[in-house]
Motif scaffolding. Structure first.
Motif, PDB file in Angstrom:
ATOM      1  N   ARG A  81       3.608   0.440  -9.301  1.00 59.72           N
ATOM      2  CA  ARG A  81       2.613   0.081 -10.323  1.00 59.72           C
ATOM      3  C   ARG A  81       2.676   1.043 -11.511  1.00 59.72           C
ATOM      4  O   ARG A  81       2.538   0.629 -12.674  1.00 59.72           O
ATOM      5  N   GLN A  82       2.884   2.323 -11.236  1.00 61.36           N
ATOM      6  CA  GLN A  82       3.027   3.285 -12.327  1.00 61.36           C
ATOM      7  C   GLN A  82       4.276   3.002 -13.157  1.00 61.36           C
ATOM      8  O   GLN A  82       4.265   3.123 -14.391  1.00 61.36           O
ATOM      9  N   GLN A 105       2.397   5.247  -1.127  1.00 59.73           N
ATOM     10  CA  GLN A 105       2.999   5.910  -2.278  1.00 59.73           C
ATOM     11  C   GLN A 105       4.023   5.037  -2.992  1.00 59.73           C
ATOM     12  O   GLN A 105       4.125   5.076  -4.216  1.00 59.73           O
ATOM     13  N   ALA A 114      -3.802   3.014 -10.663  1.00 61.75           N
ATOM     14  CA  ALA A 114      -4.561   4.009  -9.911  1.00 61.75           C
ATOM     15  C   ALA A 114      -4.009   4.150  -8.490  1.00 61.75           C
ATOM     16  O   ALA A 114      -3.099   3.425  -8.075  1.00 61.75           O
ATOM     17  N   ARG A 115      -4.588   5.055  -7.735  1.00 61.20           N
ATOM     18  CA  ARG A 115      -4.039   5.396  -6.412  1.00 61.20           C
ATOM     19  C   ARG A 115      -4.014   4.208  -5.461  1.00 61.20           C
ATOM     20  O   ARG A 115      -3.018   3.970  -4.774  1.00 61.20           O
ATOM     21  N   PHE A 116      -5.117   3.442  -5.413  1.00 61.75           N
ATOM     22  CA  PHE A 116      -5.205   2.343  -4.463  1.00 61.75           C
ATOM     23  C   PHE A 116      -4.858   1.022  -5.137  1.00 61.75           C
ATOM     24  O   PHE A 116      -5.276   0.750  -6.261  1.00 61.75           O
ATOM     25  N   THR A 120      -7.182   0.200 -14.614  1.00 55.55           N
ATOM     26  CA  THR A 120      -6.943   0.981 -13.398  1.00 55.55           C
ATOM     27  C   THR A 120      -5.814   0.405 -12.542  1.00 55.55           C
ATOM     28  O   THR A 120      -5.727   0.699 -11.352  1.00 55.55           O
ATOM     29  N   TYR A 134       0.849  -1.197   0.000  1.00 56.06           N
ATOM     30  CA  TYR A 134       0.000   0.000   0.000  1.00 56.06           C
ATOM     31  C   TYR A 134       0.880   1.240   0.000  1.00 56.06           C
ATOM     32  O   TYR A 134       2.110   1.162   0.140  1.00 56.06           O
ATOM     33  N   ASN A 142       4.022   1.725  -3.270  1.00 58.46           N
ATOM     34  CA  ASN A 142       3.294   0.739  -4.070  1.00 58.46           C
ATOM     35  C   ASN A 142       2.723   1.388  -5.325  1.00 58.46           C
ATOM     36  O   ASN A 142       2.803   0.819  -6.427  1.00 58.46           O
ATOM     37  N   GLU A 143       2.136   2.557  -5.174  1.00 59.26           N
ATOM     38  CA  GLU A 143       1.589   3.272  -6.325  1.00 59.26           C
ATOM     39  C   GLU A 143       2.695   3.595  -7.334  1.00 59.26           C
ATOM     40  O   GLU A 143       2.513   3.425  -8.550  1.00 59.26           O
TER      41      GLU A 143
END
Length: 206
Positions: free
Chosen positions: A121-122, A115, A146-148, A143, A113, A117-118
């Motif tokens: 993924r990005q 920032q 996405a943020r989550f 998605t 979880y 992790n985000e």
């Protein structure tokens, strides 16, 4: 005034529909399109090493050079490394799974979880594109970055039967695995012996 409202609302609905269709086309899926596997990407690499057919020694040397640090391990266990200083966000712990021929899978426990992790993924989407859902119908997952963090399993296919697999289960560790799928299946089906460790963690992943 009422006549004016009746004339404008259909136009707004049409514009909204056009926006949804355009977004769907950008992601490569439409409601009517049948599920299909995307074409494999190129060679899967990590720390500058081509993973298909890589020797375990060459991969570990590259991981150490990138900043991974060895963790204590059992004599019959697979090598493990702390990768928090290796330059990729959210990667925390690496397990190197191998057989007699060399590297089978590089498996990371990742931060599940926040920032980091985000950012991970990005980074994956910017480098490889959208992943495919690995459970149920195989479709691109718009998605993912996405943020989550999304729950479930997602993967990218590469040449030579290699996969990059992101898993975010409801319980247990979130993981990112760089894996030779066929060799992992054979290893999972065999009886673990000293020097050929980590097979149990691959069972039911493919």
């Amino acid at each position: 005034m009422r006549t004016h409202v009746r004339e404008v609302r259909p136009l707004k609905r049409l514009r909204s529909l056009c926006t949804v269709v355009t977004a769907a086309l950008m992601f490569g899926v439409t409601a009517a399109a049948p599920a299909q596997s995307p074409s494999p990407l190129g060679e899967l690499t990590l720390y500058g090493v081509r993973l298909k057919g890589a020797s375990t020694e060459a991969f570990i040397a590259a991981a150490l050079k990138a900043g991974a640090t060895p963790l204590a391990q059992r004599t019959d266990g697979p090598p493990g490394f702390d990768t928090r200083s290796a330059g990729v966000p959210a990667l925390q712990r690496l397990t190197v799974v191998s057989d007699a021929a060399g590297l089978v899978s590089a498996q990371f426990v990742i931060k599940p979880y926040g920032q980091e992790n985000e950012a991970l993924r990005q980074l994956l989407v910017s480098k490889y594109g959208l992943p495919t859902t690995a459970e149920g119908a195989r479709r691109p997952f718009p998605t993912f970055a996405a943020r989550f963090a999304p729950r479930g399993s997602f993967d990218w296919d590469f040449t030579g039967g290699m996969k990059l697999i992101y898993r975010q289960p409801a319980l247990g560790d979130a993981t990112l695995s760089y894996t030779d799928v066929e060799r992992a299946r054979r290893l999972s089906a065999s009886t673990p012996v000293p020097g050929v460790s980590g097979a149990a963690s691959l069972v039911n992943r493919f």
